[in-house]
Design a protein around this motif. Structure first.
Motif, PDB file in Angstrom:
ATOM      1  N   PHE A 271       0.821  -1.214   0.000  1.00  9.22           N
ATOM      2  CA  PHE A 271       0.000   0.000   0.000  1.00  9.22           C
ATOM      3  C   PHE A 271       0.854   1.262   0.000  1.00  9.22           C
ATOM      4  O   PHE A 271       0.464   2.285  -0.587  1.00  9.22           O
ATOM      5  CB  PHE A 271      -0.946  -0.012   1.197  1.00  9.22           C
ATOM      6  CG  PHE A 271      -2.144  -0.891   1.011  1.00  9.22           C
ATOM      7  CD1 PHE A 271      -3.168  -0.515   0.156  1.00  9.22           C
ATOM      8  CD2 PHE A 271      -2.246  -2.102   1.679  1.00  9.22           C
ATOM      9  CE1 PHE A 271      -4.275  -1.323  -0.034  1.00  9.22           C
ATOM     10  CE2 PHE A 271      -3.351  -2.921   1.501  1.00  9.22           C
ATOM     11  CZ  PHE A 271      -4.377  -2.528   0.642  1.00  9.22           C
ATOM     12  N   ALA A 272       2.029   1.224   0.645  1.00  8.86           N
ATOM     13  CA  ALA A 272       2.915   2.389   0.621  1.00  8.86           C
ATOM     14  C   ALA A 272       3.420   2.660  -0.788  1.00  8.86           C
ATOM     15  O   ALA A 272       3.461   3.810  -1.240  1.00  8.86           O
ATOM     16  CB  ALA A 272       4.080   2.174   1.586  1.00  8.86           C
TER      17      ALA A 272
ATOM     18  N   GLY B 299      -4.156  10.004  -7.403  1.00  6.30           N
ATOM     19  CA  GLY B 299      -5.121   8.941  -7.141  1.00  6.30           C
ATOM     20  C   GLY B 299      -5.433   8.815  -5.666  1.00  6.30           C
ATOM     21  O   GLY B 299      -5.390   9.785  -4.907  1.00  6.30           O
ATOM     22  N   ARG B 300      -5.709   7.571  -5.237  1.00  6.87           N
ATOM     23  CA  ARG B 300      -6.107   7.319  -3.843  1.00  6.87           C
ATOM     24  C   ARG B 300      -4.873   7.288  -2.940  1.00  6.87           C
ATOM     25  O   ARG B 300      -4.540   6.258  -2.354  1.00  6.87           O
ATOM     26  CB  ARG B 300      -6.876   6.016  -3.773  1.00  6.87           C
ATOM     27  CG  ARG B 300      -8.159   6.014  -4.602  1.00  6.87           C
ATOM     28  CD  ARG B 300      -8.738   4.614  -4.689  1.00  6.87           C
ATOM     29  NE  ARG B 300      -9.044   4.084  -3.362  1.00  6.87           N
ATOM     30  CZ  ARG B 300     -10.272   4.005  -2.865  1.00  6.87           C
ATOM     31  NH1 ARG B 300     -11.290   4.418  -3.580  1.00  6.87           N
ATOM     32  NH2 ARG B 300     -10.475   3.502  -1.672  1.00  6.87           N
ATOM     33  N   VAL B 301      -4.219   8.401  -2.807  1.00  2.04           N
ATOM     34  CA  VAL B 301      -2.976   8.471  -2.040  1.00  2.04           C
ATOM     35  C   VAL B 301      -3.238   8.300  -0.558  1.00  2.04           C
ATOM     36  O   VAL B 301      -2.610   7.470   0.121  1.00  2.04           O
ATOM     37  CB  VAL B 301      -2.249   9.808  -2.304  1.00  2.04           C
ATOM     38  CG1 VAL B 301      -0.967   9.883  -1.480  1.00  2.04           C
ATOM     39  CG2 VAL B 301      -1.949   9.974  -3.780  1.00  2.04           C
ATOM     40  N   LEU B 302      -4.168   9.085  -0.023  1.00  5.53           N
ATOM     41  CA  LEU B 302      -4.403   9.058   1.420  1.00  5.53           C
ATOM     42  C   LEU B 302      -5.005   7.735   1.864  1.00  5.53           C
ATOM     43  O   LEU B 302      -4.666   7.225   2.936  1.00  5.53           O
ATOM     44  CB  LEU B 302      -5.306  10.224   1.814  1.00  5.53           C
ATOM     45  CG  LEU B 302      -4.757  11.627   1.507  1.00  5.53           C
ATOM     46  CD1 LEU B 302      -5.680  12.700   2.062  1.00  5.53           C
ATOM     47  CD2 LEU B 302      -3.346  11.801   2.064  1.00  5.53           C
ATOM     48  N   ALA B 303      -5.873   7.151   1.059  1.00 11.63           N
ATOM     49  CA  ALA B 303      -6.451   5.843   1.414  1.00 11.63           C
ATOM     50  C   ALA B 303      -5.363   4.776   1.473  1.00 11.63           C
ATOM     51  O   ALA B 303      -5.343   3.928   2.374  1.00 11.63           O
ATOM     52  CB  ALA B 303      -7.526   5.458   0.401  1.00 11.63           C
ATOM     53  N   SER B 304      -4.441   4.819   0.523  1.00  7.48           N
ATOM     54  CA  SER B 304      -3.336   3.850   0.525  1.00  7.48           C
ATOM     55  C   SER B 304      -2.423   4.069   1.714  1.00  7.48           C
ATOM     56  O   SER B 304      -1.953   3.110   2.338  1.00  7.48           O
ATOM     57  CB  SER B 304      -2.541   3.965  -0.779  1.00  7.48           C
ATOM     58  OG  SER B 304      -3.341   3.652  -1.896  1.00  7.48           O
TER      59      SER B 304
ATOM     60  N   CYS C 221      -1.327  10.760   7.623  1.00  9.50           N
ATOM     61  CA  CYS C 221      -2.295   9.651   7.566  1.00  9.50           C
ATOM     62  C   CYS C 221      -1.640   8.340   7.965  1.00  9.50           C
ATOM     63  O   CYS C 221      -2.230   7.528   8.706  1.00  9.50           O
ATOM     64  CB  CYS C 221      -2.873   9.551   6.158  1.00  9.50           C
ATOM     65  SG  CYS C 221      -4.051  10.843   5.745  1.00  9.50           S
ATOM     66  N   PHE C 222      -0.421   8.109   7.496  1.00  2.91           N
ATOM     67  CA  PHE C 222       0.296   6.889   7.847  1.00  2.91           C
ATOM     68  C   PHE C 222       0.512   6.798   9.351  1.00  2.91           C
ATOM     69  O   PHE C 222       0.250   5.756   9.977  1.00  2.91           O
ATOM     70  CB  PHE C 222       1.639   6.845   7.115  1.00  2.91           C
ATOM     71  CG  PHE C 222       2.533   5.710   7.531  1.00  2.91           C
ATOM     72  CD1 PHE C 222       2.354   4.443   7.016  1.00  2.91           C
ATOM     73  CD2 PHE C 222       3.543   5.908   8.466  1.00  2.91           C
ATOM     74  CE1 PHE C 222       3.162   3.388   7.417  1.00  2.91           C
ATOM     75  CE2 PHE C 222       4.363   4.866   8.860  1.00  2.91           C
ATOM     76  CZ  PHE C 222       4.172   3.607   8.332  1.00  2.91           C
TER      77      PHE C 222
END
Length: 580
Positions: free
Chosen positions: A139-140, A151-156, A199-200
């Motif tokens: 995911f990172a 794209g879905r940066v924060l979700a990843s 977020c991480f």
């Protein structure tokens, strides 16, 4: 299938605590027994629950237990393949056929290391947490890729942090790879870098609290130290003497890190020895790891540093390409994770995540260094060399029998108090196979040295002095008699002279015996009549240790409930721990 081929796990950690601590959790025994599994009695039990439940329900199907234990490694293999396929897809002009061959080559290199092959099917917990770290890594990398196109940066990043936090909560030895993931996410494009890192970190903290928070709170309520017995020089719990005992050294508190800070040469030797001299079998060995041989990590580090140098040169010239940038994040993960782990633990067994990633990095680095024409041939050759030269970590195993764990011995009165009379030998694996009303007491261990002090020792002496039922000691015949006698003398006990009775088990070649003991004629007053508040924490926290809803879920009796021992023998699974 490879796990079944290797045989059943019989390593020291299993005998010492991997079976006991989930049993103690479900039966609320942390306030009932006194450190039968030594310092490891107080580790987080959640990672060991699956194995315990497998033994509880499928002990008569040992190969099935081994199959399930080994299957968890498949998650790591899948993550290696996903990483290789994803990053090779960034290489322009690479055919699908070449991409498939190179992905499989990366999988072969990363999935056949000494760590993975040696630990498959064992209860050490390194394989499951490696799988979690690799999920976080996938995911990172996805977050870094998505940051280029929004794209879905924060979700990843959130998903990566959650997996990393869970891994760290279950087994803190993977903490260095959380640092590696944090550094990897520094390669996020602007303006996602700060948001992604936040977020991480928030997600990782949440995962850690989910995995380790309840246990840490239990330890704090019981001992005044949320990571008891580790870091007790900071928390000053009075339950054991901080001086002269092994739990305050080595991997438990990371004193290797302090040595590295004040003695850089010692760290330099470790940095060279483990990755680079492990190609010499038997050169690198320890009680924690065992003999092994593996050259893939050394190859990956050298190639990574070469490509890293090329990337820096390209950036200075303004000619950075997409392939190099994607490679850099993974390279930072390997370098930071490996050497942070070595600084703290000096143990190859904890390098599973970077061993798995090494295959992807080797394949990508060769593509940068040798060019397209010789890429596949060179990568396949390196993979063959790695596979042929690897000698897996050798942990004790046993041949398959009728049961995964088989224990037989004499029946004991439920009012018996059992004293474990061995310095650092493992004995707690016997506890789940005896009547749960029997209490187990231990003083001498890797937590408490000879003549050690603290409230745990005081409480053990008080329990023995006030006990009105039978007293027996569990001893290992191979341990010197003088050592066993000295433990009994510290507790004001002596053998009755009656013969000792053997306990038979398939997990160890050592000979365990039960010996009747008695109190010395005139023992001194060993425990105050009114224990202080620290001593009472053990009892006030007992209910919190395993909530009643857990007991209802597994339909188990409490620590004070009785079970029937069929045929006058110690119950062997699947009969053991039968519900009342």
């Amino acid at each position: 299938m490879y796990s079944i081929y290797l045989g059943a796990d019989a390593n020291w950690d299993l005998l010492n605590y991997h079976l006991y601590i989930p049993f103690a959790f479900l039966k609320a025994r942390l306030g009932f027994d006194l450190q039968p599994a030594q310092a490891q009695t107080y580790l987080n039990p959640l990672l060991d629950l699956p194995f315990f439940l497998l033994i509880r329900h499928f002990n008569d199907y040992p190969r099935f237990v081994g199959f399930v234990q080994g299957a968890t490694n498949g998650i790591s293999l899948f993550c290696i393949l996903v990483l290789a396929w994803r990053l090779l897809g960034r290489v322009t002009g690479l055919s699908t056929r070449a991409r498939v061959v190179l992905s499989i080559t990366a999988l072969v290199i990363g999935g056949t290391g000494a760590d993975s092959l040696g630990l498959i099917g064992t209860t050490t917990g390194d394989i499951p947490v490696t799988a979690l770290v690799l999920c976080a890594l996938v995911f990172a990398v996805q977050a870094v890729e998505s940051s280029a196109g929004g794209g879905r940066v924060l979700a990843s990043a959130l998903a990566s942090g959650l997996f990393a936090g869970l891994a760290f909560g279950f087994k803190p030895t993977v903490g260095s790879f959380g640092l590696g993931l944090f550094v990897l996410l520094l390669t996020l494009r602007h303006p996602w870098r700060v948001k992604g890192e936040l977020c991480f970190l928030l997600s990782a903290a949440s995962g850690f609290l989910i995995a380790a928070g309840p246990h840490a709170l239990t330890m704090y309520r019981m001992f005044g130290n949320p990571v008891f017995p580790m870091l007790n020089a900071v928390f000053h719990s009075p339950y054991f003497d901080n001086t002269g005992n092994g739990v305050l050294r080595g991997t438990f508190v990371g004193s290797m890190l302090m040595e590295s800070m004040f003695h850089p040469l010692s760290f330099l030797l470790v940095a060279i020895e483990l990755p680079f001299l492990s190609l010499i079998r038997d050169h690198v060995s320890s009680d924690n790891t065992g003999d092994y041989r593996d050259i893939r990590l050394a190859i990956a580090i050298v190639l990574t540093l070469l490509v890293f140098t090329l990337w820096l040169a390209s950036r200075l010239r303004g000619r950075e390409n997409a392939t190099q940038r994607e490679f850099v994040g993974l390279a930072l993960f390997l370098l930071v994770g490996s050497y942070a782990s070595l600084m703290v633990f000096k143990n190859y067994r904890y390098l599973g995540p970077v061993e798995c990633v090494s295959g992807v990095l080797i394949v990508l680095a060769l593509g940068e260094l040798v060019g397209r024409r010789g890429w596949i041939l060179t990568a396949v050759t390196v993979a063959a060399v790695c596979v042929v030269t690897t000698v897996p970590i050798a942990l004790p195993r046993t041949q398959w029998g009728e049961r995964y764990i088989s224990i037989t011995g004499p029946a004991l009165d439920p009012d018996t108090l059992v004293v474990i009379a061995t310095d650092r030998g493992s004995a707690s694996f016997l506890v789940p196979f005896l009547d749960p009303r029997i209490r187990w007491v231990r003083t001498r261990s890797n937590l408490i040295p000879p003549n050690g002090g603290g409230l745990l020792v005081d409480r053990a002496k008080g329990l023995i002095a006030g006990h009105q039922g039978p007293l027996v000691s569990v001893e290992i015949s191979e341990v010197a008699l003088a050592s066993r006698d000295s433990i009994l003398e510290e507790l004001d006990l002596e053998r009755t002279g009656a013969p000792c009775t053997p306990i038979n088990t398939n997990l160890s070649d050592l000979h365990y015996v039960l010996c009747p003991v008695r109190k010395l004629a005139s023992p001194a007053a060993l425990f105050p009549q009114r224990p202080d508040s620290h001593s009472m924490r053990i009892y006030s926290a007992a209910a919190f240790e395993c909530p009643s809803r857990w007991l209802r879920l597994f339909n188990k009796s409490s620590a004070a409930s009785a079970i029937t021992v069929p045929g006058g023998k110690i119950a062997s699974a699947p009969a053991f721990l039968s519900a009342s």
